[in-house]
Write a protein that holds these residues in place. Sequence first.
Motif, mmCIF file in Angstrom:
data_model
loop_
_atom_site.group_PDB
_atom_site.id
_atom_site.type_symbol
_atom_site.label_atom_id
_atom_site.label_comp_id
_atom_site.label_asym_id
_atom_site.label_seq_id
_atom_site.Cartn_x
_atom_site.Cartn_y
_atom_site.Cartn_z
ATOM 1 N N GLU A 166 -51.607 58.975 -7.451
ATOM 2 C CA GLU A 166 -52.096 57.795 -8.148
ATOM 3 C C GLU A 166 -52.933 58.210 -9.355
ATOM 4 O O GLU A 166 -53.738 59.126 -9.281
ATOM 5 C CB GLU A 166 -52.957 56.928 -7.230
ATOM 6 N N THR A 167 -52.733 57.513 -10.450
ATOM 7 C CA THR A 167 -53.569 57.711 -11.626
ATOM 8 C C THR A 167 -54.111 56.350 -12.050
ATOM 9 O O THR A 167 -53.483 55.318 -11.800
ATOM 10 C CB THR A 167 -52.788 58.345 -12.793
ATOM 11 N N THR B 38 -56.919 58.596 -0.751
ATOM 12 C CA THR B 38 -55.867 57.964 -1.547
ATOM 13 C C THR B 38 -54.818 58.991 -1.944
ATOM 14 O O THR B 38 -55.046 60.187 -1.892
ATOM 15 C CB THR B 38 -56.436 57.302 -2.819
ATOM 16 N N SER B 39 -53.699 58.507 -2.373
ATOM 17 C CA SER B 39 -52.599 59.362 -2.795
ATOM 18 C C SER B 39 -53.000 60.184 -4.017
ATOM 19 O O SER B 39 -53.561 59.659 -4.979
ATOM 20 C CB SER B 39 -51.378 58.511 -3.137
#
Length: 51
Positions: free
Chosen positions: A28-29, A24-25
């Motif tokens: 991203e949070t 995943t990126s």
Amino acid sequence: MAVPVVLAQNGWRTDELLQRIAGTSKNETFDFVNLLIGVNNQYQNKNHETY
């Protein structure tokens, strides 16, 4: 309200989830994470230390 993001699929083992998370990126949070641990590792005769 944000739309939920589902990373895993039903029947995945922990190693499959870790691979998906790693892919995943990094930008991203997440504010909330829900993890339901089942018996897929045991059912598929995987090592208990991996679980």
